[in-house]
Structures are given as structure tokens and as C-alpha cells.
Design a protein around this motif. Structure first.
Motif, PDB file in Angstrom:
ATOM      1  N   ARG A  15     -47.106 -21.881  54.042  1.00 20.12           N
ATOM      2  CA  ARG A  15     -48.317 -22.449  53.442  1.00 20.12           C
ATOM      3  C   ARG A  15     -49.339 -21.347  53.173  1.00 20.12           C
ATOM      4  O   ARG A  15     -49.971 -21.314  52.113  1.00 20.12           O
ATOM      5  N   LEU A  16     -49.496 -20.471  54.135  1.00 19.52           N
ATOM      6  CA  LEU A  16     -50.443 -19.368  53.967  1.00 19.52           C
ATOM      7  C   LEU A  16     -50.009 -18.449  52.836  1.00 19.52           C
ATOM      8  O   LEU A  16     -50.818 -18.075  51.970  1.00 19.52           O
ATOM      9  N   ALA A  17     -48.720 -18.095  52.806  1.00 16.97           N
ATOM     10  CA  ALA A  17     -48.229 -17.183  51.774  1.00 16.97           C
ATOM     11  C   ALA A  17     -48.317 -17.808  50.394  1.00 16.97           C
ATOM     12  O   ALA A  17     -48.704 -17.146  49.417  1.00 16.97           O
ATOM     13  N   ALA A  18     -47.958 -19.096  50.283  1.00 20.79           N
ATOM     14  CA  ALA A  18     -48.013 -19.772  48.983  1.00 20.79           C
ATOM     15  C   ALA A  18     -49.451 -19.884  48.482  1.00 20.79           C
ATOM     16  O   ALA A  18     -49.708 -19.765  47.275  1.00 20.79           O
ATOM     17  N   ALA A  19     -50.374 -20.119  49.387  1.00 20.12           N
ATOM     18  CA  ALA A  19     -51.784 -20.195  48.979  1.00 20.12           C
ATOM     19  C   ALA A  19     -52.256 -18.850  48.434  1.00 20.12           C
ATOM     20  O   ALA A  19     -52.975 -18.789  47.422  1.00 20.12           O
ATOM     21  N   GLU A  20     -51.865 -17.755  49.094  1.00 20.84           N
ATOM     22  CA  GLU A  20     -52.254 -16.434  48.626  1.00 20.84           C
ATOM     23  C   GLU A  20     -51.620 -16.113  47.273  1.00 20.84           C
ATOM     24  O   GLU A  20     -52.271 -15.567  46.375  1.00 20.84           O
ATOM     25  N   ALA A  21     -50.336 -16.460  47.125  1.00 12.72           N
ATOM     26  CA  ALA A  21     -49.661 -16.246  45.839  1.00 12.72           C
ATOM     27  C   ALA A  21     -50.293 -17.102  44.751  1.00 12.72           C
ATOM     28  O   ALA A  21     -50.416 -16.675  43.594  1.00 12.72           O
ATOM     29  N   GLY A  22     -50.692 -18.320  45.113  1.00 10.14           N
ATOM     30  CA  GLY A  22     -51.344 -19.193  44.143  1.00 10.14           C
ATOM     31  C   GLY A  22     -52.660 -18.619  43.646  1.00 10.14           C
ATOM     32  O   GLY A  22     -52.992 -18.733  42.452  1.00 10.14           O
ATOM     33  N   LYS A  23     -53.420 -17.992  44.528  1.00 13.45           N
ATOM     34  CA  LYS A  23     -54.679 -17.358  44.113  1.00 13.45           C
ATOM     35  C   LYS A  23     -54.414 -16.239  43.110  1.00 13.45           C
ATOM     36  O   LYS A  23     -55.148 -16.077  42.131  1.00 13.45           O
ATOM     37  N   ILE A  24     -53.360 -15.468  43.379  1.00 18.02           N
ATOM     38  CA  ILE A  24     -53.015 -14.378  42.463  1.00 18.02           C
ATOM     39  C   ILE A  24     -52.626 -14.930  41.099  1.00 18.02           C
ATOM     40  O   ILE A  24     -53.112 -14.459  40.061  1.00 18.02           O
ATOM     41  N   ALA A  25     -51.753 -15.937  41.091  1.00 16.83           N
ATOM     42  CA  ALA A  25     -51.318 -16.525  39.824  1.00 16.83           C
ATOM     43  C   ALA A  25     -52.486 -17.142  39.066  1.00 16.83           C
ATOM     44  O   ALA A  25     -52.603 -16.996  37.835  1.00 16.83           O
ATOM     45  N   LEU A  26     -53.358 -17.816  39.790  1.00 15.67           N
ATOM     46  CA  LEU A  26     -54.504 -18.468  39.151  1.00 15.67           C
ATOM     47  C   LEU A  26     -55.416 -17.443  38.475  1.00 15.67           C
ATOM     48  O   LEU A  26     -56.053 -17.747  37.458  1.00 15.67           O
ATOM     49  N   GLY A  27     -55.441 -16.235  39.014  1.00 14.97           N
ATOM     50  CA  GLY A  27     -56.245 -15.187  38.403  1.00 14.97           C
ATOM     51  C   GLY A  27     -55.778 -14.808  37.005  1.00 14.97           C
ATOM     52  O   GLY A  27     -56.552 -14.276  36.208  1.00 14.97           O
ATOM     53  N   TYR A  28     -54.506 -15.077  36.700  1.00 12.17           N
ATOM     54  CA  TYR A  28     -53.957 -14.797  35.370  1.00 12.17           C
ATOM     55  C   TYR A  28     -53.994 -16.021  34.452  1.00 12.17           C
ATOM     56  O   TYR A  28     -53.811 -15.887  33.237  1.00 12.17           O
ATOM     57  N   PHE A  29     -54.196 -17.193  35.028  1.00 18.17           N
ATOM     58  CA  PHE A  29     -54.063 -18.443  34.275  1.00 18.17           C
ATOM     59  C   PHE A  29     -55.146 -18.569  33.207  1.00 18.17           C
ATOM     60  O   PHE A  29     -56.325 -18.355  33.466  1.00 18.17           O
ATOM     61  N   GLY A  30     -54.703 -18.900  31.982  1.00 18.76           N
ATOM     62  CA  GLY A  30     -55.635 -19.062  30.879  1.00 18.76           C
ATOM     63  C   GLY A  30     -56.140 -17.766  30.290  1.00 18.76           C
ATOM     64  O   GLY A  30     -57.073 -17.776  29.475  1.00 18.76           O
ATOM     65  N   LYS A  31     -55.520 -16.632  30.686  1.00 18.11           N
ATOM     66  CA  LYS A  31     -55.998 -15.326  30.229  1.00 18.11           C
ATOM     67  C   LYS A  31     -54.932 -14.564  29.444  1.00 18.11           C
ATOM     68  O   LYS A  31     -54.954 -13.329  29.396  1.00 18.11           O
ATOM     69  N   ALA A  32     -54.001 -15.297  28.858  1.00 20.04           N
ATOM     70  CA  ALA A  32     -52.943 -14.713  28.023  1.00 20.04           C
ATOM     71  C   ALA A  32     -52.220 -13.571  28.717  1.00 20.04           C
ATOM     72  O   ALA A  32     -52.198 -12.435  28.226  1.00 20.04           O
ATOM     73  N   PRO A  33     -51.602 -13.831  29.863  1.00 21.80           N
ATOM     74  CA  PRO A  33     -50.886 -12.762  30.567  1.00 21.80           C
ATOM     75  C   PRO A  33     -49.690 -12.279  29.765  1.00 21.80           C
ATOM     76  O   PRO A  33     -49.135 -13.009  28.944  1.00 21.80           O
ATOM     77  N   GLU A  34     -49.291 -11.053  30.020  1.00 21.43           N
ATOM     78  CA  GLU A  34     -48.122 -10.505  29.336  1.00 21.43           C
ATOM     79  C   GLU A  34     -46.885 -11.311  29.704  1.00 21.43           C
ATOM     80  O   GLU A  34     -46.683 -11.671  30.868  1.00 21.43           O
ATOM     81  N   VAL A  35     -46.039 -11.592  28.695  1.00 16.73           N
ATOM     82  CA  VAL A  35     -44.860 -12.452  28.881  1.00 16.73           C
ATOM     83  C   VAL A  35     -43.626 -11.743  28.337  1.00 16.73           C
ATOM     84  O   VAL A  35     -43.688 -11.080  27.287  1.00 16.73           O
ATOM     85  N   TRP A  36     -42.516 -11.859  29.060  1.00 14.47           N
ATOM     86  CA  TRP A  36     -41.227 -11.376  28.592  1.00 14.47           C
ATOM     87  C   TRP A  36     -40.261 -12.551  28.528  1.00 14.47           C
ATOM     88  O   TRP A  36     -40.530 -13.618  29.101  1.00 14.47           O
ATOM     89  N   TRP A  37     -39.142 -12.348  27.842  1.00 15.74           N
ATOM     90  CA  TRP A  37     -38.122 -13.398  27.736  1.00 15.74           C
ATOM     91  C   TRP A  37     -36.832 -12.906  28.363  1.00 15.74           C
ATOM     92  O   TRP A  37     -36.331 -11.842  28.022  1.00 15.74           O
ATOM     93  N   LYS A  38     -36.315 -13.679  29.295  1.00 13.81           N
ATOM     94  CA  LYS A  38     -35.098 -13.295  29.995  1.00 13.81           C
ATOM     95  C   LYS A  38     -33.907 -13.374  29.051  1.00 13.81           C
ATOM     96  O   LYS A  38     -33.783 -14.319  28.267  1.00 13.81           O
ATOM     97  N   ASN A  39     -33.033 -12.387  29.134  1.00 14.79           N
ATOM     98  CA  ASN A  39     -31.886 -12.337  28.220  1.00 14.79           C
ATOM     99  C   ASN A  39     -30.873 -13.452  28.465  1.00 14.79           C
ATOM    100  O   ASN A  39     -30.261 -13.971  27.547  1.00 14.79           O
ATOM    101  N   GLY A  40     -30.701 -13.830  29.740  1.00 13.51           N
ATOM    102  CA  GLY A  40     -29.649 -14.798  30.060  1.00 13.51           C
ATOM    103  C   GLY A  40     -29.872 -16.173  29.482  1.00 13.51           C
ATOM    104  O   GLY A  40     -28.975 -16.761  28.873  1.00 13.51           O
ATOM    105  N   ASP A  41     -31.085 -16.717  29.664  1.00 12.49           N
ATOM    106  CA  ASP A  41     -31.327 -18.095  29.223  1.00 12.49           C
ATOM    107  C   ASP A  41     -32.553 -18.231  28.333  1.00 12.49           C
ATOM    108  O   ASP A  41     -32.964 -19.339  28.002  1.00 12.49           O
ATOM    109  N   ARG A  42     -33.145 -17.089  27.945  1.00 13.40           N
ATOM    110  CA  ARG A  42     -34.316 -17.085  27.066  1.00 13.40           C
ATOM    111  C   ARG A  42     -35.476 -17.873  27.645  1.00 13.40           C
ATOM    112  O   ARG A  42     -36.273 -18.471  26.928  1.00 13.40           O
TER     113      ARG A  42
END
Length: 268
Positions: free
Chosen positions: A16-43
Motif C-alpha cells: 500500500r505504501l509503495a503503490a501510493a508513492e508510485a501513484g504520486k509519481i505517475a500523477l505528476g505526469y498525468f495530463g502533461k503529455a508524457p513521452e510515449v513509446w509503442w511496444k513492438n510485440g503488441d503495439r
């Protein structure tokens, strides 16, 4: 109660603690057009936020439990995990398409799997301000309040979150008994919606992975529901192949109706 209940309770607090910390990091990128790549295996897409959240989870969790194995969507698979009786199963952002599209229904998914079954799980949906959690011997919680699967009246339509191309497989005589809820891209979040009774159930198309399912599986189970394969059996995790076939999830009444309404493989 499982003999390891105290251990799983401690693991739940950790994830729970780790997921909350990871969620804060992800939320910092949300809505800010983060860089995106496409995986070769399943696109499928992966963003810089996925990797950043994954790094935070891997660092926190394996430092605290160095004897545990590791399986994550965003880490190269190490088959050494097969030799571990306990491991973390992680999706740093489940619902990346929703995430990069500005939709809030994405979550950080973290599970502890022991001998092939999840024993603790957490889903953190920071854009929604929601956390789902559960462990063996404990109730399923949403924001620290106990949740349970739906218990509708027999005449109520079955509320399903499924893609439109799946709903067409409902047998014609049963179509008035089904109410389709808008499809949610995050599979883990759809299963959480089933756990808290927002919907009655869902159909999971083939080729979902352990990391999509494990945390939500234990949450749904502790809320009184089930995630099962075409034979009605519970899933086994941490196999050599981490992919699964067509699955059904829901409260008991929903699983009974899904078996009656739809073929074994409605997506094939």
C-alpha cells in the motif's frame, strides 16, 4: 485463517505504501503529455510515467523483501521468479491508454503472490482519489471502508462493463437482461468496480497477463466475487506463461448468468 496471515498483513501494508508513492509519481505526469513509446510485440503504449512508477516500486519492494521474486509489465522477465514461492506482481500503470488520453480510470496495481495465488493486493487510482486493498483473512476495502459485490434483485438487468464487440455474443433471448456499462480500459479497475458492486461483472478477453489481474483478483475474492477461467477454475499465477485465456469475473449471480447468456469463448 491462513497460517501466514500476519505476514500477508505486513506485506499489504508495504505494498500500500509503495503503490501510493508510485501513484504520486505517475500523477505528476498525468495530463502533461508524457513521452510515449509503442511496444513492438503488441503495439501497446508505454510512457515515461510507467517506467518512473515501476522504478519506485521495484526499489521500495525488493529492498524490503529481497527474497521475493519480481514480475512486472515494464521489467524484462527473469525466469528465476519461477523458483520463488513468493513474488511481487506489478503493473505500474494499468490503463496506460486511459492515462495518456487524459482519462482518470487508471491505477497502480501491486500484488503479492504465494504458491501461485495472490495473498495481498492493492490498486491505487490517484486521479480518482481511490485505493482498493485486500489480503487473505481480511475484508476488501475501498478507501479503508469494507466493500462487497452486488446483490441485485432477480429481475434487475445484469450490469456488465464489456466492449461492444463482446456484448454482441449475448444470446438474443437474453439481451434485454443485460445492461452494458461504458467500457473501462483498465482491466484492474474494471475488476475493482465489480468488487465494490458498481457493476455485476465483466468478461476479460484472451491474452490478459498476471500483472493485469493478480491484485484485483484477491480484492474481488475478499469482496465475495470470483475471477475464473472458461472452466470455472481460479487462476494460477507465476507460471512460465503469464498470459491467460478468456475469463469471467463477478458476483456469484453474475457468473451464473454469464455462463447461461454467453458462449465459453465470446471473443473467439
Amino acid at each position: 485463517m491462513d497460517a501466514h496471515a500476519n505476514r500477508w498483513s505486513e506485506d499489504l501494508a508495504l505494498i500500500r505504501l509503495a503503490a501510493a508513492e508510485a501513484g504520486k509519481i505517475a500523477l505528476g505526469y498525468f495530463g502533461k503529455a508524457p513521452e510515449v513509446w509503442w511496444k513492438n510485440g503488441d503495439r501497446s503504449p508505454v510512457s515515461v510515467a510507467d517506467f518512473a512508477a515501476n522504478d519506485k516500486l521495484q526499489g521500495m519492494l525488493l529492498e524490503a523483501r529481497p527474497s521475493y521474486g519480481w514480475l512486472s509489465e515494464e521489467t524484462d522477465d527473469d525466469t528465476g521468479r519461477l523458483e520463488r514461492e513468493t513474488l511481487f506482481v506489478v503493473d505500474p500503470i494499468d490503463g496506460t491508454r486511459a492515462f495518456i488520453g487524459g482519462e482518470k480510470t487508471w491505477c497502480v496495481s501491486v500484488a503479492v503472490v504465494h504458491h501461485g495465488r495472490p495473498v495481498a493486493g492493492v490498486l491505487v487510482a490517484p486521479a480518482l482519489g481511490e485505493e482498493f486493498s485486500a489480503a487473505l483473512g481480511q475484508p476488501a476495502l475501498k478507501n479503508d471502508q469494507a466493500i462487497t459485490v452486488s446483490h441485485p434483485q432477480s429481475q434487475d438487468p445484469l450490469k456488465l462493463a464489456v466492449a461492444e464487440d463482446v456484448l454482441k455474443f449475448v444470446q438474443p433471448q437474453h439481451r434485454t437482461s443485460v445492461q452494458r456499462v461504458r467500457h473501462v480500459p483498465s482491466l484492474a479497475y474494471r475488476l475493482a468496480m465489480t468488487a465494490d458492486g458498481t457493476i455485476d461483472g465483466t468478461i476479460v478477453k484472451r491474452n490478459s497477463h498476471d500483472w493485469d489481474l493478480a491484485a484485483a483478483d484477491i480484492i474481488l475474492e475478499r469482496a465475495g466475487g470470483q475471477l475464473v477461467d472458461a472452466d470455472g477454475s481460479r487462476l494460477v499465477y507465476n507460471r512460465e506463461s503469464v498470459k491467460h485465456g478468456v475469463l469471467r469475473a463477478g458476483a456469484g449471480h453474475a457468473l451464473d448468468k454469464l455462463r447461461m447468456f454467453m458462449p465459453d469463448d465470446p471473443t473467439g
